[in-house]
Scaffold this motif. Structure first.
Motif, short mmCIF file in Angstrom:
data_model
loop_
_atom_site.label_atom_id
_atom_site.label_comp_id
_atom_site.label_asym_id
_atom_site.label_seq_id
_atom_site.Cartn_x
_atom_site.Cartn_y
_atom_site.Cartn_z
N SER A 120 18.52 40.05 63.88
CA SER A 120 18.68 38.62 63.58
C SER A 120 20.03 38.33 62.97
CB SER A 120 17.56 38.16 62.64
OG SER A 120 16.30 38.27 63.24
N GLU A 121 20.48 39.20 62.07
CA GLU A 121 21.78 39.00 61.44
C GLU A 121 22.90 39.13 62.46
OE1 GLU A 121 24.69 38.11 58.80
OE2 GLU A 121 22.51 37.85 58.60
N SER A 122 22.74 40.05 63.40
CA SER A 122 23.75 40.21 64.44
C SER A 122 23.84 38.94 65.29
CB SER A 122 23.40 41.41 65.32
OG SER A 122 24.34 41.56 66.37
N ALA A 123 22.67 38.38 65.64
CA ALA A 123 22.67 37.13 66.41
C ALA A 123 23.27 35.99 65.60
CB ALA A 123 21.25 36.79 66.83
N ALA A 124 22.96 35.94 64.30
CA ALA A 124 23.52 34.89 63.44
C ALA A 124 25.03 34.99 63.36
CB ALA A 124 22.90 34.97 62.05
N GLN A 125 25.54 36.20 63.25
CA GLN A 125 26.99 36.39 63.21
C GLN A 125 27.63 35.93 64.51
OE1 GLN A 125 29.03 37.22 60.87
NE2 GLN A 125 27.55 37.70 59.28
N GLY A 126 26.95 36.17 65.63
CA GLY A 126 27.47 35.70 66.91
C GLY A 126 27.56 34.18 66.96
N LEU A 127 26.55 33.50 66.42
CA LEU A 127 26.57 32.04 66.39
C LEU A 127 27.66 31.51 65.47
CD1 LEU A 127 22.74 31.27 66.32
CD2 LEU A 127 24.32 30.93 68.22
N VAL A 128 27.87 32.18 64.33
CA VAL A 128 28.94 31.78 63.43
C VAL A 128 30.29 31.90 64.11
CG1 VAL A 128 30.15 32.39 61.29
CG2 VAL A 128 27.65 32.30 61.32
N GLN A 129 30.48 32.99 64.84
CA GLN A 129 31.73 33.17 65.58
C GLN A 129 31.89 32.11 66.66
OE1 GLN A 129 31.60 37.19 67.02
NE2 GLN A 129 31.91 38.10 65.00
N ALA A 130 30.78 31.75 67.33
CA ALA A 130 30.84 30.70 68.35
C ALA A 130 31.24 29.37 67.73
CB ALA A 130 29.48 30.57 69.04
N ALA A 131 30.71 29.09 66.54
CA ALA A 131 31.07 27.84 65.85
C ALA A 131 32.55 27.83 65.49
CB ALA A 131 30.21 27.68 64.60
N ALA A 132 33.05 28.96 65.00
CA ALA A 132 34.46 29.03 64.62
C ALA A 132 35.37 28.85 65.83
CB ALA A 132 34.74 30.37 63.94
N ILE A 133 35.00 29.47 66.95
CA ILE A 133 35.81 29.36 68.17
C ILE A 133 35.79 27.92 68.68
CG2 ILE A 133 35.95 30.06 70.59
CD1 ILE A 133 34.90 32.80 69.72
N THR A 134 34.59 27.31 68.67
CA THR A 134 34.48 25.93 69.14
C THR A 134 35.31 24.98 68.28
OG1 THR A 134 32.23 26.38 69.90
CG2 THR A 134 32.87 24.08 69.70
N ALA A 135 35.24 25.17 66.96
CA ALA A 135 36.00 24.31 66.05
C ALA A 135 37.50 24.47 66.26
CB ALA A 135 35.63 24.62 64.60
N THR A 136 37.92 25.72 66.48
CA THR A 136 39.35 26.00 66.61
C THR A 136 39.92 25.52 67.95
OG1 THR A 136 39.10 27.94 65.18
CG2 THR A 136 41.09 27.82 66.54
N LEU A 137 39.16 25.74 69.03
CA LEU A 137 39.70 25.49 70.36
C LEU A 137 39.34 24.13 70.94
CD1 LEU A 137 39.11 28.99 72.02
CD2 LEU A 137 41.17 28.13 70.88
N LEU A 138 38.20 23.53 70.50
CA LEU A 138 37.75 22.31 71.15
C LEU A 138 37.66 21.11 70.20
CD1 LEU A 138 34.94 23.81 73.44
CD2 LEU A 138 37.25 23.14 74.09
N VAL A 139 36.71 21.17 69.28
CA VAL A 139 36.42 20.00 68.46
C VAL A 139 37.60 19.61 67.58
CG1 VAL A 139 34.88 19.04 66.72
CG2 VAL A 139 33.97 20.54 68.49
N GLY A 140 38.15 20.60 66.87
CA GLY A 140 39.27 20.29 65.98
C GLY A 140 40.44 19.65 66.71
N PRO A 141 40.95 20.26 67.78
CA PRO A 141 42.06 19.64 68.52
C PRO A 141 41.69 18.27 69.10
CG PRO A 141 41.89 21.96 69.07
CD PRO A 141 40.69 21.62 68.26
N ALA A 142 40.45 18.13 69.63
CA ALA A 142 40.05 16.85 70.22
C ALA A 142 40.04 15.74 69.18
CB ALA A 142 38.67 16.99 70.86
N VAL A 143 39.52 16.02 68.00
CA VAL A 143 39.50 15.01 66.93
C VAL A 143 40.92 14.68 66.48
CG1 VAL A 143 38.79 14.56 64.55
CG2 VAL A 143 37.19 15.62 66.16
N ALA A 144 41.75 15.71 66.34
CA ALA A 144 43.13 15.48 65.91
C ALA A 144 43.88 14.62 66.93
CB ALA A 144 43.84 16.81 65.72
N ILE A 145 43.68 14.91 68.22
CA ILE A 145 44.35 14.12 69.26
C ILE A 145 43.83 12.68 69.25
CG2 ILE A 145 44.57 13.84 71.77
CD1 ILE A 145 44.53 16.92 71.96
#
Length: 222
Positions: A120-145
Motif C-alpha cells: 500500500s505504501e508503495s502504491a501511495a508513493q507512486g500516486l504522490v509522484q504522479a501528483a508531483a509530475i502533474t503539478a510540474t508539467l501540466l497544472v502549474g504551467p497551465a495556471v501560470a499561462i
C-alpha cells in the motif's frame, strides 16, 4: 576418470580464485550451487571467497542455509534482507534455498499485514509522484499561462480578459479535483481515514462548481 566430486569442483574454483580471476570462480561456484542447492560445499566456498573479498552481503546470502556459520554483521544483513522480502518464495529464490528456511531467517520475514502495508505504501508513493509530475508539467504551467494571459488582456483592455480568467478558474478547479482524488487515494492506502474525508471535501466542491458551469457561454460561472 570418474565424475569429479563436489570437493574437487570447489578446489578447482578456489584455484581460479587464487589466481586472481574472482569473477570466473564465483560464476562457477554460483552455477554449481544453483544446480545442486543441497550441496553445502559450494555454499561454504562462496561464503569464504565473498567474505575474503569484503562482499559481506553475498557471503550472508550464500551462508543463509547455516546462519550459525555467519558472523554478526552477516547475520544482521541476512535478517534485514528477510525483513524486506515481498514473500517467503521470493526470499527462497534469492537465497537459492528450495527447502524450508532456517528458523532464524523465517522469523525475520514480515507478516502478511506488514507486507500488505508495504504494498500500500508503495502504491501511495507512486500516486504522490504522479501528483508531483502533474503539478510540474501540466497544472502549474497551465495556471501560470492562464493568469499571464488574463493579466495581459486586462492591461490592454481586451474584453476577452474575463473569459480567460474564467478558463483559468476551470483549470484550477480541475486541478483541485485531480489532486484531491489523488490525496484521497493516498490517505486511504495509508489508512488515514480522517484525512481521506477531509480530502473528499475539495473534490466534491470542485465537481459541484464544474457541474454548474456552462462552457457554451462567455460567462460559465456567471
Amino acid at each position: 576418470m570418474g565424475t569429479p566430486t563436489a570437493e574437487e569442483r570447489v578446489a578447482r574454483a578456489l584455484a581460479v580464485f587464487e589466481r586472481g580471476d574472482r569473477r570466473a570462480a564465483w560464476e562457477s561456484l554460483r552455477a554449481m550451487a544453483r544446480r545442486e542447492p543441497g550441496e553445502p560445499a559450494y555454499r561454504r566456498a562462496l561464503v569464504t571467497t565473498y567474505r575474503a573479498a569484503g562482499h559481506i552481503d553475498q557471503s550472508a546470502r550464500w551462508g543463509a542455509a547455516d546462519p550459525a556459520s555467519l558472523d554478526d554483521r552477516e547475520r544482521r544483513i541476512l535478517r534485514r534482507r528477510a525483513a524486506s522480502s515481498a514473500s517467503e518464495e521470493a526470499l527462497r529464490a534469492y537465497l537459492v534455498l528450495p527447502g524450508v528456511l532456517p528458523a532464524e531467517v523465517a522469523e525475520a520475514l514480515p507478516s502478511r499485514a506488514r507486507r500488505r502495508r508495504g504494498r500500500s505504501e508503495s502504491a501511495a508513493q507512486g500516486l504522490v509522484q504522479a501528483a508531483a509530475i502533474t503539478a510540474t508539467l501540466l497544472v502549474g504551467p497551465a495556471v501560470a499561462i492562464g493568469i499571464g494571459i488574463t493579466l495581459v488582456q486586462a492591461f490592454l483592455g481586451h474584453g476577452a480578459a474575463f473569459g480567460a480568467a474564467q478558463m483559468t478558474a476551470v483549470i484550477v478547479l480541475l486541478g483541485v479535483a485531480w489532486f484531491g482524488v489523488l490525496g484521497l487515494l493516498v490517505s486511504v492506502l495509508r489508512g488515514r481515514w480522517i484525512r481521506a474525508v477531509l480530502m473528499l471535501v475539495p473534490v466534491v466542491v470542485a465537481v459541484v462548481v464544474l457541474g454548474h458551469a456552462d462552457m457554451t457561454t462567455t460567462t460559465p460561472f456567471g
